[in-house]
Design a protein around this motif. Structure first.
Motif: not given
Length: 366
Positions: A203-208, A210-217
């Motif tokens: 859900v947090l990764s959908k926030i632009k 924030i998403g770029k930092y956590i989506e890959k992890g």
């Protein structure tokens, strides 16, 4: 090369952070004791300390040493069951180092993360070390909750000096202690909890921003949770070893909780050996009551709780109750913190020596 350059910076940052936390503990200690002595006769307390029976204080110190000696054995047992490459001395020193970092961090929460880091330095992967630390923490929480529940048999006597304005502390402390146990067990064994945190990250990764930092992890986090829970379930499934860890934690706590008995004897309070079970449960009650206090080591709250408990003895004056609390705090917090820090330093020396030997071997082969 970049990785090698970053290591000293990280180590330096950790040292600076640790030194900063130690200074914070010293500052809070000064503030707390200044406030306490403002409400009590300082000279009378100094006189009480000067007249302490040194032999009984020595027995109190011995209890702390035995407590610290037994404490890491549960982690050593869990490490053996988990079949890691960790040596006994590593687990023993890592287990003993916990007290120092718990003592300098809010909610006494720094011990477990640093233990994972120390295991990683010794070559144990993060998932394995996390599962061992969580399992060991669960064993500790089960032990403390058993003592806490048993202490409720004396609730009327322990809560006598708590007013209607302060009785909420008791409820909050006991609820938090039980909640922490349930939450950690679910974290270590329940897939639903891991999935819940994963969904929160998605859900947090959908926030632009924030998403770029956590989506890959996220995939790495899912795999990490899976490995931790698998290892934790494996440890807990070894029922004899896990029960053994709980018993070892319980035995160590008996020595820790018994310290006030020797302090009261040192204060020349008339108290017999048959009162030791009561003292042990009184200690458990006081610590559980103040488990919610966010300061390092529960500073500020735990002093109030122990002074209140000491005062339940009819022949204990206010000055003796205060002196008893000061002595108890010194033995169970400051002395324990120093001894634990020594164990941490010894571990760091061992790891550095091993690294030098390994580097030398690689150089000779090259």
């Amino acid at each position: 090369m970049e990785e090698e350059k970053e290591k000293p910076q990280t180590e330096s940052f950790n040292k600076k952070k640790t030194i900063g936390l130690v200074f914070l503990v010293i500052l809070i200690s000064i503030i707390v004791f200044v406030i306490i002595f403002n409400f009590n006769d300082f000279n009378e307390t100094i006189d009480e300390i000067a007249n302490l029976n040194q032999a009984y204080i020595g027995w109190g110190v011995l209890c702390i040493i035995i407590y610290l000696a037994i404490w890491p054995l549960s982690l050593c047992l869990i490490s053996k069951v988990n079949k890691t490459n960790s040596k006994f001395i590593d687990s023993y020193l890592i287990g003993g180092s916990e007290h120092f970092f718990n003592a300098i961090t809010p909610f006494s929460s720094g011990g477990q993360p640093i233990q994972i880091y120390l295991y990683h330095q010794g070559g144990i992967n993060v998932a394995q070390s996390t599962s061992m630390i969580m399992s060991n923490f669960i064993a500790f929480l089960i032990s403390t909750n058993i003592f806490a529940v048993a202490s409720l048999f004396y609730y009327g006597r322990f809560s006598y000096n708590f007013t209607s304005a302060t009785r909420w502390m008791i409820i909050l402390g006991f609820v938090m202690n039980l909640f922490t146990l349930v939450f950690i067990i679910l974290m270590a064994t329940c897939k639903f909890i891991a999935n819940f945190f994963t969904k929160c990250l998605k859900v947090l990764s959908k926030i632009k921003f924030i998403g770029k930092y956590i989506e890959k992890g996220i995939p790495t986090f899912e795999k990490y949770c899976e490995n931790v829970q698998a290892a934790s379930k494996q440890i807990i499934s070894h029922k004899k070893a896990f029960i053994g860890a709980i018993i070892l934690r319980g035995i160590s706590l008996l020595f820790y909780y018994a310290v006030p008995f020797f302090i009261l004897k040192a204060l020349d309070v008339e108290i017999g050996i048959k009162e030791i079970p009561f003292i042990i449960l009184a200690s458990s009650f006081a610590i559980t009551t103040m488990v919610w206090v966010p300061t390092p080591g529960g500073m500020g709250g735990i002093e109030f709780a122990f002074t209140t408990i000491f005062a339940t003895f009819t022949n204990v004056t206010n000055s003796k109750a205060l002196t008893g609390m000061v002595c108890w705090r010194f033995l169970t917090y400051y002395l324990l913190m120093i001894l634990s820090f020594i164990m941490y330093i010894i571990y760091k020396i061992i790891i550095r020596r091993r690294k030098k030997i390994n580097d030398q071997c690689l150089t000779d082969r090259g």
